[in-house]
Design a protein around this motif. Sequence first.
Motif, short mmCIF file in Angstrom:
data_model
loop_
_atom_site.label_atom_id
_atom_site.label_comp_id
_atom_site.label_asym_id
_atom_site.label_seq_id
_atom_site.Cartn_x
_atom_site.Cartn_y
_atom_site.Cartn_z
N GLN A 138 31.06 69.41 21.56
CA GLN A 138 30.41 68.60 20.79
C GLN A 138 28.70 68.44 21.09
O GLN A 138 28.56 67.71 21.74
CB GLN A 138 31.07 67.28 20.36
CG GLN A 138 30.48 66.28 19.18
CD GLN A 138 31.16 65.03 19.18
OE1 GLN A 138 32.14 64.75 19.71
NE2 GLN A 138 30.30 64.07 19.26
N LEU A 139 28.00 69.11 19.84
CA LEU A 139 26.60 68.92 20.32
C LEU A 139 25.79 68.25 19.34
O LEU A 139 25.04 68.83 18.52
CB LEU A 139 26.12 70.54 20.30
CG LEU A 139 26.71 71.24 21.40
CD1 LEU A 139 26.47 72.94 20.77
CD2 LEU A 139 26.17 71.36 22.70
N TRP A 172 24.36 65.19 27.63
CA TRP A 172 25.76 64.54 27.88
C TRP A 172 27.01 65.21 27.08
O TRP A 172 27.53 64.57 26.55
CB TRP A 172 25.59 63.02 27.47
CG TRP A 172 24.31 62.31 28.09
CD1 TRP A 172 23.45 61.48 27.08
CD2 TRP A 172 23.92 62.04 29.27
NE1 TRP A 172 22.60 61.19 27.83
CE2 TRP A 172 22.79 61.09 29.24
CE3 TRP A 172 24.35 62.33 30.31
CZ2 TRP A 172 22.12 61.01 30.13
CZ3 TRP A 172 23.95 62.14 31.44
CH2 TRP A 172 22.70 61.46 31.50
N THR A 375 30.65 56.20 26.41
CA THR A 375 31.01 57.23 25.31
C THR A 375 31.65 57.07 23.99
O THR A 375 32.00 56.07 23.85
CB THR A 375 32.20 58.21 26.26
OG1 THR A 375 32.50 59.31 25.67
CG2 THR A 375 33.27 57.29 26.54
N GLU A 380 27.43 48.05 23.33
CA GLU A 380 26.56 47.23 22.34
C GLU A 380 26.43 47.55 21.04
O GLU A 380 26.33 46.74 20.03
CB GLU A 380 24.87 47.33 22.92
CG GLU A 380 24.87 46.49 24.42
CD GLU A 380 25.43 47.71 25.60
OE1 GLU A 380 25.69 48.63 25.26
OE2 GLU A 380 25.48 47.17 26.62
C1 LIG Z 1 31.40 60.65 29.56
C2 LIG Z 1 30.43 60.87 28.28
C3 LIG Z 1 30.85 61.90 27.60
C4 LIG Z 1 29.97 62.22 26.39
N1 LIG Z 1 30.22 63.44 25.57
C5 LIG Z 1 29.46 63.63 24.55
C6 LIG Z 1 29.87 64.96 23.77
O1 LIG Z 1 30.78 65.53 23.94
N2 LIG Z 1 29.09 65.11 22.78
C7 LIG Z 1 27.89 64.29 22.41
O2 LIG Z 1 26.87 64.84 21.61
N3 LIG Z 1 27.52 63.08 23.25
C8 LIG Z 1 28.30 63.00 24.12
N4 LIG Z 1 28.09 61.84 25.13
C9 LIG Z 1 26.83 60.94 24.60
C10 LIG Z 1 27.29 59.66 24.02
O3 LIG Z 1 27.61 59.75 22.78
C11 LIG Z 1 25.80 58.77 24.37
O4 LIG Z 1 25.53 58.66 25.61
C12 LIG Z 1 25.99 57.62 23.50
O5 LIG Z 1 25.91 57.53 22.17
C13 LIG Z 1 24.74 56.49 23.85
O6 LIG Z 1 23.49 57.33 23.62
P1 LIG Z 1 22.24 57.22 24.90
O7 LIG Z 1 22.96 57.86 26.09
O8 LIG Z 1 21.09 58.03 24.32
O9 LIG Z 1 22.03 55.89 25.24
P2 LIG Z 1 21.00 55.00 24.12
O10 LIG Z 1 21.32 55.35 22.88
O11 LIG Z 1 19.62 55.46 24.64
O12 LIG Z 1 21.43 53.73 24.80
C14 LIG Z 1 20.79 53.00 25.89
C15 LIG Z 1 21.12 51.49 25.76
O13 LIG Z 1 20.34 50.84 24.87
C16 LIG Z 1 21.48 50.26 24.28
N5 LIG Z 1 21.06 50.23 22.71
C17 LIG Z 1 20.74 51.12 21.94
N6 LIG Z 1 20.57 51.12 20.47
C18 LIG Z 1 20.83 49.64 20.69
C19 LIG Z 1 20.91 48.86 19.56
N7 LIG Z 1 20.75 49.39 18.03
N8 LIG Z 1 21.59 47.60 19.62
C20 LIG Z 1 21.80 47.21 20.72
N9 LIG Z 1 21.62 47.90 21.94
C21 LIG Z 1 21.28 49.35 21.73
C22 LIG Z 1 22.79 51.00 24.28
O14 LIG Z 1 23.82 50.22 24.01
C23 LIG Z 1 22.43 51.35 25.83
O15 LIG Z 1 23.04 50.43 26.61
C24 LIG Z 1 28.85 61.20 26.07
C25 LIG Z 1 28.52 60.27 27.09
C26 LIG Z 1 29.14 60.34 28.06
C27 LIG Z 1 29.04 58.75 28.98
#
Ligand SMILES: Cc1cc2nc3c(=O)[nH]c(=O)nc-3n(C[C@H](O)[C@H](O)[C@H](O)COP(=O)(O)OP(=O)(O)OC[C@H]3O[C@@H](n4cnc5c(N)ncnc54)[C@H](O)[C@@H]3O)c2cc1C
Length: 397
Positions: A138-139, A172, A375, A380
């Motif tokens: 899932q990209l 991720w 994930t 939040e």
């Molecule tokens: C084990 C694992 C598997 C995953 N698998 C996939 C996959 O297969 N495909 C895929 O596409 N993605 C995948 N992901 C990615 C996952 O969807 C993202 O990590 C997640 O959506 C958070 O995005 P980010 O890491 O960019 O963090 P950010 O969005 O940058 O967030 C950083 C911090 O800021 C907080 N934050 C951000 N915006 C807000 C807001 N509006 N209000 C309050 N707080 C906020 C967040 O809660 C977090 O604490 C995976 C992640 C993990 C950990």
Amino acid sequence: MTMTNTDVEAGADPGLVFSAEEEAYRARVRAFLAEKLPEGWTSMFASDEAFAQSLEVTKALADEGMLIRHWDPEVGGAGDSIWMQTVAQEEFFAAGEPRGGQYMNVNWIGPAILHYGTEEQKQRLLPPIMRGEVTWAQLFSEPEAGSDLANVQTTAFQQPDGTFLINGSKIWTSYGHLSQTGFLLARSTPGSRRSEGLTVFIIDMEQPGIERREIVTSLGSNRIAEEFFTDVVVQPDAVLGEVGNGWSVAMTALGFERSGSARYARSTRVLGYLERLPEAGDPVVQHELPHLWALGRAAELMNYRVVALKDEGVTPTWEASAARVFNALYEQRVGDLAERMLGSRARVKPVSAEDQGQAEIASLVTSQASSVTVTAGTWEIQLGIIAQRLLGMERAR
Ligand SMILES: Cc1cc2nc3c(=O)[nH]c(=O)nc-3n(C[C@H](O)[C@H](O)[C@H](O)COP(=O)(O)OP(=O)(O)OC[C@H]3O[C@@H](n4cnc5c(N)ncnc54)[C@H](O)[C@@H]3O)c2cc1C
């Protein structure tokens, strides 16, 4: 299951109303997994061999007619009800989700192809999913597009000959480096903003121009990866649905996942192991255990509420977020209790396959519980949805 969402609100105990047929199927899935899973199995991330083992089990599930049972009979399924899917989902989660990446294929990618795909795409893409032999990626997420997914920057420019040229990066991605096929969200209209001008492409992950790197984390082997796309050429038949309509294709596709996340089933199993340890005799633990069982039941009921809404054709909003929050809280509290009961031993993977309880405790503490609040949408973000949709609070600027 005959329960409606109104029943859940009225406090009905849905655990008592699963039908005999649903309970019989639960027993069948449980027995099948017990027979097919290798000794010492905890999850597909436990070791390098575990991913290959998960592929074997998924193929066996397909051979047994259990993999796509919820699909329509016309396309090879048995048309299982949403509650039957929930029962199966609970058993899979409790057993460490042995379908691994193929969980996505059968739950929402396959149904999305059935819904949006051309005849040619269906013929080409569905049979490997139905046989349980393809891992998809899932990209969606990117370095600057996680919680804020509409900020996707990967581009897909259409050339004069109709092909698309893909450039950018994703991060991720679960099983990204092990997948054969990708479900990619990219910006196909130059200069478009937010959720407009995006398209979903179904791409061959092994083609030239895609560099894949595993991201090594504490979550376990073969877990997540990042991908870099440099002038990757994809044919027009890679587009799923309409060009420029990718946001709604992606969101609808995710909505095909009907049975919710049954992560509580795993936490409940681990809590059962903890309760049987000598350390559970400690008065503090004795005091805490009933609270945790109640929290687990709440997580389960919140999930049933989501399922009941979907069964009634209603799209859940804050209810899905609340179910995720309860699931995450439960999982982390169970992990926390394990660490307080066992200290650093809670993180030790046993050398002997016989100590299944210790293996599953360590797997929950070191892997699952540490990523559950990130994930599929962070903690939040879920709280924000609850604040706005349930409590009517204004969005912070
Ligand atoms: C084990 C694992 C598997 C995953 N698998 C996939 C996959 O297969 N495909 C895929 O596409 N993605 C995948 N992901 C990615 C996952 O969807 C993202 O990590 C997640 O959506 C958070 O995005 P980010 O890491 O960019 O963090 P950010 O969005 O940058 O967030 C950083 C911090 O800021 C907080 N934050 C951000 N915006 C807000 C807001 N509006 N209000 C309050 N707080 C906020 C967040 O809660 C977090 O604490 C995976 C992640 C993990 C950990």
